[in-house]
Scaffold this motif. Sequence first.
Motif, short mmCIF file in Angstrom:
data_model
loop_
_atom_site.label_atom_id
_atom_site.label_comp_id
_atom_site.label_asym_id
_atom_site.label_seq_id
_atom_site.Cartn_x
_atom_site.Cartn_y
_atom_site.Cartn_z
N PRO A 33 43.63 54.94 63.00
CA PRO A 33 43.60 53.67 62.28
C PRO A 33 44.15 53.82 60.88
N ASP A 34 44.54 52.68 60.31
CA ASP A 34 45.05 52.69 58.95
C ASP A 34 43.95 53.17 58.00
N GLY A 35 44.37 53.92 56.98
CA GLY A 35 43.41 54.39 55.99
C GLY A 35 42.61 55.58 56.44
N TRP A 36 43.10 56.33 57.47
CA TRP A 36 42.33 57.46 57.99
C TRP A 36 42.13 58.57 56.97
N ASP A 37 43.03 58.64 55.96
CA ASP A 37 42.93 59.75 55.02
C ASP A 37 42.01 59.45 53.86
N GLN A 38 41.35 58.33 53.85
CA GLN A 38 40.42 58.00 52.78
C GLN A 38 39.04 58.49 53.14
N ASP A 39 38.19 58.65 52.11
CA ASP A 39 36.84 59.16 52.34
C ASP A 39 35.97 58.16 53.07
N GLY A 40 36.35 56.95 53.09
CA GLY A 40 35.55 55.92 53.74
C GLY A 40 35.98 54.58 53.22
N HIS A 41 35.30 53.57 53.67
CA HIS A 41 35.66 52.23 53.23
C HIS A 41 35.30 52.06 51.76
N VAL A 42 36.28 51.68 50.94
CA VAL A 42 36.06 51.49 49.52
C VAL A 42 36.13 50.00 49.20
N ASP A 43 35.07 49.53 48.61
CA ASP A 43 35.02 48.12 48.24
C ASP A 43 35.81 47.93 46.96
N THR A 44 36.95 47.26 47.06
CA THR A 44 37.82 47.08 45.90
C THR A 44 37.61 45.73 45.22
N THR A 45 36.56 45.03 45.57
CA THR A 45 36.29 43.73 44.98
C THR A 45 35.91 43.90 43.52
N VAL A 46 36.62 43.20 42.64
CA VAL A 46 36.32 43.26 41.21
C VAL A 46 35.28 42.20 40.88
N PRO A 47 34.22 42.54 40.12
CA PRO A 47 33.22 41.54 39.75
C PRO A 47 33.86 40.36 39.03
N GLN A 48 33.35 39.19 39.30
CA GLN A 48 33.89 37.97 38.72
C GLN A 48 33.79 38.03 37.20
N GLY A 49 34.92 37.71 36.52
CA GLY A 49 34.93 37.67 35.07
C GLY A 49 35.22 39.00 34.40
N TYR A 50 35.50 40.08 35.19
CA TYR A 50 35.76 41.38 34.61
C TYR A 50 37.23 41.78 34.81
N CYS A 51 37.65 42.77 34.02
CA CYS A 51 39.03 43.25 34.05
C CYS A 51 39.34 43.88 35.41
N VAL A 52 40.50 43.56 35.96
CA VAL A 52 40.87 44.07 37.27
C VAL A 52 41.21 45.56 37.22
N GLU A 53 41.51 46.09 36.01
CA GLU A 53 41.91 47.48 35.88
C GLU A 53 40.72 48.40 35.67
N CYS A 54 39.93 48.18 34.60
CA CYS A 54 38.80 49.08 34.31
C CYS A 54 37.51 48.64 34.98
N GLU A 55 37.40 47.35 35.32
CA GLU A 55 36.29 46.80 36.09
C GLU A 55 34.95 46.89 35.38
N ASP A 56 34.93 47.25 34.06
CA ASP A 56 33.65 47.32 33.36
C ASP A 56 33.66 46.56 32.04
N GLN A 57 34.80 45.88 31.74
CA GLN A 57 34.89 45.09 30.51
C GLN A 57 35.22 43.65 30.86
N PRO A 58 34.67 42.69 30.08
CA PRO A 58 34.97 41.27 30.34
C PRO A 58 36.47 40.99 30.22
N ALA A 59 36.97 40.20 31.14
CA ALA A 59 38.40 39.85 31.11
C ALA A 59 38.67 38.90 29.96
N GLN A 60 39.80 39.11 29.26
CA GLN A 60 40.16 38.28 28.11
C GLN A 60 41.53 37.63 28.25
N VAL A 61 42.40 38.23 29.10
CA VAL A 61 43.78 37.74 29.23
C VAL A 61 44.09 37.57 30.70
N TYR A 62 44.79 36.47 31.03
CA TYR A 62 45.26 36.23 32.40
C TYR A 62 46.77 36.36 32.42
#
Length: 598
Positions: A33-62
């Motif tokens: 299956p696709d993604g066989w070389d990964q450690d497992g399923h990784v949830d890539t969902t970014v929390p609402q209102g946070y930066c898509v890159e660091c995922e731990d700071q509030p988003a300020q620019v779109y």
Amino acid sequence: MPPSTDEKAGFSLETILSGDHDDLEHPTAKDIPDGWDQDGHVDTTVPQGYCVECEDQPAQVYCETCLDNYCEVCFSSQHRKGTRKRHATKPLSGQREKKAKLQNGANGKSSADADAMLADEDLDHEPERPTSPIILESNVGEWFVDRAKFIPLRLTLGERKYLRLLEAALNVSEYTDKIDTIGFGLSKAKRIVHQIRELCAILSGLLLSADYKQGQELFSDRDFEANEEFYQQLFELGRRHKIMNPDKMRSTYGKLMYLLQDSQTPEVKDLLNFTCVKPIKSVHSILEEHAALNLLRDDLVAIATKEIYAEGRSRREVQKDIKAKERAIETLAGRYARGSLSEETVRQCLYSIGDNHAFLRVNRDPCDRMISYLKAHFHPTDAKDAKSSLAIRSGKGGARLTHDHTRQYAYVIQSLTLWREILHDMFQLWTLAEQDLLSENVSYRLRDTGQGLNRVQPAPKTSRMMHSILNRAQKSIGSWVGSSVIHMGDHNVPNALMFIDKYSQIYRILLPICNTLQQIPELAKNPALRSYIDDEFGSPDGLAREILSDFFRHGFDGSGAGNYFDAGSCIDGRLTSAWNWCSTLEKKRFLPCFPTCR
């Protein structure tokens, strides 16, 4: 389902070695299956209102082209060069803004075409202008107020006596040997509690032997929990002393921080029944507690805390500055002393700010001096001959990178500028590093990083500050060569303690080089040494140029890691290369010219 005989026949050594091997596929590949070389399923969902890159700071620019939300630091990092510089943006609140105008005819290009031009943008040496002007601090008093938040208070004479007790107890403690190990009998929480109580018992005994009366008052018929404030004070002054004096407590500070790190876990707190950690006393916190922050806004503070240099000045001028500084200190002590804020405490605050200036002179100023040497001895783009060229090639002389002269010049000056910015804010970085290490919400895991078992722990606050410093350095330089990756919480830099220890050693690399270059004219006054210099290097200037060119080439060549993949041009790899150059200094022909080697 196993592959059939025909499929196996089609995938044989004969067909692999034939010319038509491009279309071959392993018989079992289609079942993977696709993604066989990964450690497992990784949830890539970014929390609402946070930066898509660091995922731990509030988003300020779109970004209207990327269709993603970013914080300011991550947006600047991801949109520094290439066509991403022209991406249209708007703030997530307020009026719509454009970061830059698209050129005529560029509107017809799709975002996919634009992003395809960024395959290796980190290595693109394209000059750029800062996207926003640098704001200079016009009010010196407010600079002192902000700076004082991260300047620890100098230890008093009484606190230094306690410091000696703490260092003695840590020297005999086997805390990390008993805790950071695998396969021990008791549970880890119980081992931690046992070791902390043992250390506290040693401290109690040492205090009792040093001051019997005070020891009796504290420990007569009382338990560890009742002396919580005393232990907190002891551990706090050790941390405060280390920040002000990075060369001290080389073998005991790490043990202290790991002990306090373990004491912050909920399970250990429940077993101990007391906490070992308290905030560090800073100049700002002391003055704020006594409503005396206006002291930092007084015009005399600059005189009372300035560094007095003796180089190139007469004794009369130096003595005049010393007297002026002493008068300013006494004037401020008398002016702002009130109630519980004694004149001695005011002096301690002023001395602490002066200690910070001394730290900057010793640690940060060598970076400025090396930048001056680089600009004075080498041209940014034109290398007249081989001796004035900084070009390096991968595989030659241990180099990992291939740069022509212009590219290497830019790589060196940006690395030195970044180190300068880091050391300028080192006290703030140290404060954030301790907050990350002692956080109750950020756990660590024991891992073999290739250099033994280490505590691998994320450092979100320190990493955030480092990205801000990197962004500031990139804007001030206007271009960037190499990678912008900052290792933190991985096998390269396991935790914030390792990070701080690594960058606090920069002056140990640069200061001996600066001192040697400064003393070359004095060396040349000795006839025997002048004859040696002329025979080997042509002239004193030739000696200085050879030392500088060798360091600028091989101190920034991407070498020094334990394997091929862990070095290179990343932020930490630059410092690793400089360390590696120091380890090869004994093989350099200019070694006898270094003062420590004569």
